[in-house]
Scaffold this motif. Structure first.
Motif, short mmCIF file in Angstrom:
data_model
loop_
_atom_site.label_atom_id
_atom_site.label_comp_id
_atom_site.label_asym_id
_atom_site.label_seq_id
_atom_site.Cartn_x
_atom_site.Cartn_y
_atom_site.Cartn_z
N VAL A 256 -2.47 7.25 9.19
CA VAL A 256 -2.93 5.86 9.08
C VAL A 256 -2.46 5.12 10.32
CG1 VAL A 256 -2.94 3.79 7.67
CG2 VAL A 256 -2.70 6.04 6.59
N VAL B 273 -5.31 3.79 -0.01
CA VAL B 273 -6.55 3.28 0.59
C VAL B 273 -7.68 3.39 -0.42
CG1 VAL B 273 -5.88 3.84 2.97
CG2 VAL B 273 -7.07 5.54 1.59
N TYR C 130 2.15 6.76 8.87
CA TYR C 130 1.99 7.41 7.57
C TYR C 130 1.00 8.57 7.72
CZ TYR C 130 4.81 4.44 4.62
OH TYR C 130 5.88 3.83 4.01
N ASN D 163 0.81 -1.22 0.00
CA ASN D 163 0.00 0.00 0.00
C ASN D 163 0.84 1.27 0.00
OD1 ASN D 163 -1.86 -2.20 1.33
ND2 ASN D 163 -3.19 -0.61 0.53
N ARG E 146 -2.78 9.84 2.82
CA ARG E 146 -3.46 8.77 2.10
C ARG E 146 -3.62 9.20 0.65
NH1 ARG E 146 -7.59 6.16 6.44
NH2 ARG E 146 -6.62 7.03 8.32
N TRP F 87 0.00 6.38 1.88
CA TRP F 87 -0.51 5.03 2.08
C TRP F 87 -1.78 4.92 1.23
CZ3 TRP F 87 1.92 1.15 4.56
CH2 TRP F 87 1.21 -0.02 4.82
N GLU G 262 0.42 1.99 10.80
CA GLU G 262 1.31 1.86 9.66
C GLU G 262 2.37 2.95 9.75
OE1 GLU G 262 1.15 -0.68 7.91
OE2 GLU G 262 -0.90 -1.40 8.19
#
Length: 319
Positions: free
Chosen positions: A65, A37, A103, A25, A106, A35, A68
């Motif tokens: 996130v 999503v 992270y 990801n 996103r 990241w 992560e």
């Protein structure tokens, strides 16, 4: 052979998965900061020359996130452990060890590996580019193996949204791209000079064919980008014109490939170097700064053609 017009969420969900085929990801090897999503790749509408169209929008958003964490190797490029020890576990400072920082961003990445792969053909997308520092939209092709090569039909490599780059890369580290043979497609970094060295566009080498003109902002409207992949060459297209062909002797894959579309944030290229900016990536207001006037990319469609009698596709495990 394949198409998504991004007018049906159900069709898009059936054809694409989030992230890479391997399940990653983010791409730590590129020192990216996002990241991926599902909710950052959404079917929505956009205005195109006065008419409303359905599009897939991929957006970078600033929301952490949980669970992560950036690796030490990614975070330390901007925040060295010696200067920012509070961000690290001092007993774990290997490049692949996790930092203490989740992270912070996103974004959207989709890949077609579950539904569609193909061998040779023409791939085209109609796209309105992102605009802003370190934003990196792309349309690319990969096989089903661990990373050994990639074909980049389109990369937005310019904060001012005036440049398109096309490339092919091999696991050996060798690569060829439009930038490396005379300047990216469109306007180069100076804003005025068109590509002028070989390989030249198939129809000639004039500035009118090579350049987009320095008044064009690729984030303001839609353009088509494409690659024609044959057993002997790659040909890259912008707005329906062949702009660059791979030179003789190029590494040409004969494996089945799937499609990837995404919007990354940052990498290890000097054009995306956060160390040169006064604002840093852990600043929660970074996306509201003037550096990010348009942190989205809109895809009007993605299509793949193959010639009659030369249809060669696969699906999921059959690839």
């Amino acid at each position: 052979m394949f198409r998504d017009e991004f007018d049906s969420a159900a069709t898009t969900a059936a054809q694409w998965d989030t992230g890479t085929r391997s399940g990653a990801n983010t791409l730590e090897g590129n020192h990216e900061l996002e990241w991926y999503v599902p909710e950052n790749s959404t079917i929505t509408t956009d205005v195109d020359d006065g008419r409303t169209i359905s599009v897939l929008r991929q957006r970078v958003t600033a929301n952490p996130v949980p669970g992560e964490y950036y690796s030490v190797g990614v975070l330390s490029r901007v925040y060295p452990p010696a200067k920012c020890p509070q961000l690290y576990d001092t007993s774990r400072l290997g490049p692949s060890d996790p930092s203490k920082v989740p992270y912070q961003f996103r974004s959207g990445m989709l890949n077609s590996s579950k539904s569609f792969g193909f061998k040779y053909g023409y791939v085209e997308a109609r796209v309105r580019s992102s605009k802003g520092f370190a934003l990196w939209p792309a349309l690319w092709l990969r096989d089903w193996d661990p990373w050994s090569y990639e074909i980049d039909a389109y990369e937005g490599f310019d904060r001012n949204a005036r440049v398109v780059r096309a490339s092919y890369w091999w696991g050996s580290g060798s690569n060829r791209n439009t930038e490396g043979t005379g300047g990216d497609l469109g306007i180069n970094a100076s804003g005025t000079t068109c590509r002028s060295t070989i390989p030249v566009p198939a129809t000639g080498s004039s500035a009118a064919e090579c350049s987009l003109a320095d008044t064009i902002d690729l984030s303001a409207g839609y353009h088509t980008v494409g690659v024609n992949w044959t057993p002997t060459k790659y040909e890259f297209y912008l707005d329906g014109v062949k702009r660059w062909s791979s030179p003789s002797g190029a590494n040409i894959t004969s494996a089945y490939n799937h499609l990837i579309i995404n919007l990354a944030l940052g990498n290890d290229d000097s054009e995306f170097d956060w160390n040169r900016e006064s604002i840093k990536p852990l600043d929660p207001s970074v996306l509201e700064s003037g550096l990010f006037p348009k942190p989205t990319v809109e895809w009007d469609y993605v299509r793949v053609w193959q010639a009659p009698g030369q249809h060669d596709t696969c699906s999921g495990n059959s690839c």
